[in-house]
Each structure stands twice: as structure tokens, then as C-alpha cells.
Scaffold this active site. Sequence first.
Site, PDB file in Angstrom:
ATOM      1  N   GLY A 143       0.806  -1.211   0.000  1.00 28.10           N
ATOM      2  CA  GLY A 143       0.000   0.000   0.000  1.00 28.10           C
ATOM      3  C   GLY A 143       0.839   1.260   0.000  1.00 28.10           C
ATOM      4  O   GLY A 143       1.805   1.399  -0.761  1.00 28.10           O
ATOM      5  N   CYS A 144       0.492   2.195   0.881  1.00 24.47           N
ATOM      6  CA  CYS A 144       1.158   3.502   0.924  1.00 24.47           C
ATOM      7  C   CYS A 144       2.638   3.401   1.279  1.00 24.47           C
ATOM      8  O   CYS A 144       3.408   4.317   0.979  1.00 24.47           O
ATOM      9  CB  CYS A 144       0.452   4.415   1.916  1.00 24.47           C
ATOM     10  SG  CYS A 144      -1.241   4.861   1.422  1.00 24.47           S
ATOM     11  N   ALA A 145       3.049   2.326   1.906  1.00 22.61           N
ATOM     12  CA  ALA A 145       4.462   2.155   2.264  1.00 22.61           C
ATOM     13  C   ALA A 145       5.304   1.679   1.089  1.00 22.61           C
ATOM     14  O   ALA A 145       6.537   1.679   1.164  1.00 22.61           O
ATOM     15  CB  ALA A 145       4.597   1.164   3.423  1.00 22.61           C
TER      16      ALA A 145
END
Length: 360
Positions: A143-145
Site C-alpha cells: 500500500g502507501c508504504a
Amino acid sequence: MPKIVSVSTYEPPYNMKQSNLEQLTRELFKGKFKQLDRLLNVFENGDIQSRQFCVPVEWYKEDHTFEERNNLYIELATKYSVEVINKCLSNTYFFEKSILPEEIDAIIFVSSSGFSTPTIDARVMNHLKFSDRIKRIPIWGLGCAGGAASISRAFDYCTAHPKEKVLVVCLELCSLSFQKNDYSKSNLVGASLFADGVACALVCGDDVHINSKKTIPYIVNTASKWMPNSEDVMGWDIKNDGLHVIFSKSIPSIISTWLGPFIQEFLKENNLKQTNINYFVAHPGGKKVLSAYLEALDLSEQHINFSSEILKKHGNMSSPTVLYVLEKYMLSECRAGDYGLMVALGPGFSGEAVILQWRD
């Protein structure tokens, strides 16, 4: 020490104002939420002015099967990846001579918004002349990481293979996951925040010599941090009709208490202090997330100027977003010797951090 030689971004074709998206959401969810007008304030309070999507506004008014969504993901992800790779390898703003696809030794492809086997990188290789000996490293679910994590994995690879060049491609088509029949607050928040985007970075090992026109960031070290029993903080709930967003309201408070000690420990391990960090390359997960960064790391508003600008113009594109911020720094006049810190957070719940140093 591995270095980031080039970075590029690609904007999907449909640019939409946040005010128009708020009105669309009002139409789609009318009568489905109590106090809908109050809940829709999340669109106005998020410091987002516009976002880009891979499909036109009419698409959201219709029902779509999981199969239809995913087939569109595969088609467009392949197309957009080709575009952003070409842009990265021919970016003469950073170096004098374009790099050919066949010179690339490995490709790290990061995405969490669709499914494909073989993965998108294999499909891209039918459009660009990569070597048939290239090493493929697809990563799903961060995801966002994912943006910061992929730079970390490229660092690991180039440390082990100092003569090689690695392409990092981060692609998310979050808009294809929108569920107009999901009447949860998480879905409403997601509708106000997430967007589509693509980014690419070229990371090279120590023994690769490229005539750079600017100071570029070298990767000093990387770190990862995981929070046990936090699966319900952020991620996807996979159902028959597709991907449903999980987005806990506790994320900003988690960052405020959990991120600071992790970053302080990481900097200390590398004989650095927070005052040594000149550039904060932060994934702008949202307005409250940026505020939590300031509180957790004792930063000034100036540190998040580029992150705020990307959020304002593009929204949260998940994994590519932090590379959009990195591009801003790489296009600016960063001084040789200055340090940067790249930070992104994602499902797990997890954090990724990368120490950068700009060098001639």
C-alpha cells in the site's frame, strides 16, 4: 553506495477538481448516510484541490464487476508503466544520455490495487526491449508504504550487485476500487482521499558510472518497522465485488506516538540527529497524517512543503506518492552533502524509512 539517478511520474488522463468529486459523492450516497452533508466536509477539510483518475466521471455512476475492474487494471497498468519507464530512462534533465531498457538488470514492480499473474512487469517487457535475463521482483500489498519500501529493496539489491541498474515502478489505480454500494465511513473517507498515479525511479550500484547533471540522492541506509496485531488499521477487505478500503481513524494518533521513537532510533544508528535532516521526503497520506509527522518528529511546516503540494494537486496515490515528492526534491537545487529522510507508512501496520544524502 547505491544512488537514485532518475525519477519520473505519470499522471492518468482524467483530472478532477475536489469540489466536483464532492458533488459526485453526494449524488451517489444521497439517502445512504445520516448527516451526509456533515460527513462530506472531509472533502473540503483534506487540503486536496484536484486528483487524477484512469477513468472518466461517468464510470463511477455504473456498477462494475470485480472481473471488469481487474481487467481494466491490467490493461491500463501495463500502458502507464511503459510510459513512465520511457520517461525515466530518457530524462536528460538528470543525465546526458538516455539509458536503454536492455541495460536494466532488475525491475521492482510495486502495486496493491489490482491482481495480475504474470505480474505487470512481465507484460511491460513485451512492449519494451528489456533483456530476457532481467530479474523481476514484483511486490504486492504494501500500500502507501510501497514507494519507500521499493527504494529500500533497490538499495539492498544494488548493495549486493554494485555493477547493476534497477528500475523501481510504483503504480496504483485506486479509483478502480471505488465501491458505490459500500456505505461505510471508511469508503467515504477513501473516496475523498485516494487517486491514481504512477512513478518510476532508476537506482544504480556503486560501480555504475552515469554523468549526472545535478546533485543526486545517494542511499545511506534503510529501516523497516512493524506493529503487531494491527491488520485492521489499513488495507483491503476483499469481497465478491472487489476491494473495499480499510482506513482506521486512529492512524494519525498511531503516527504521533509510534513513528517518533522508530525514526530517532534509526537516525542514532547512523550517527545522525534530527537536526542533520535537511529534506523530509514524506508520503502525504492525508492532511492529518502530515500534521502527525510534524508532531512526532518535531518538524517545521517548511519540511512538508513538497508533500503538502503533492497532496493538494494529486491526493493520496498510495505507493507512488512518495516518489512524486522525491521528484520535487530532485528537480530542485539540493546542496551536496545535505541529508534527506524518506518516510512512508502502510498496511501491516508498518513504516519504511530511507536516509538519503545528496552528492555531486
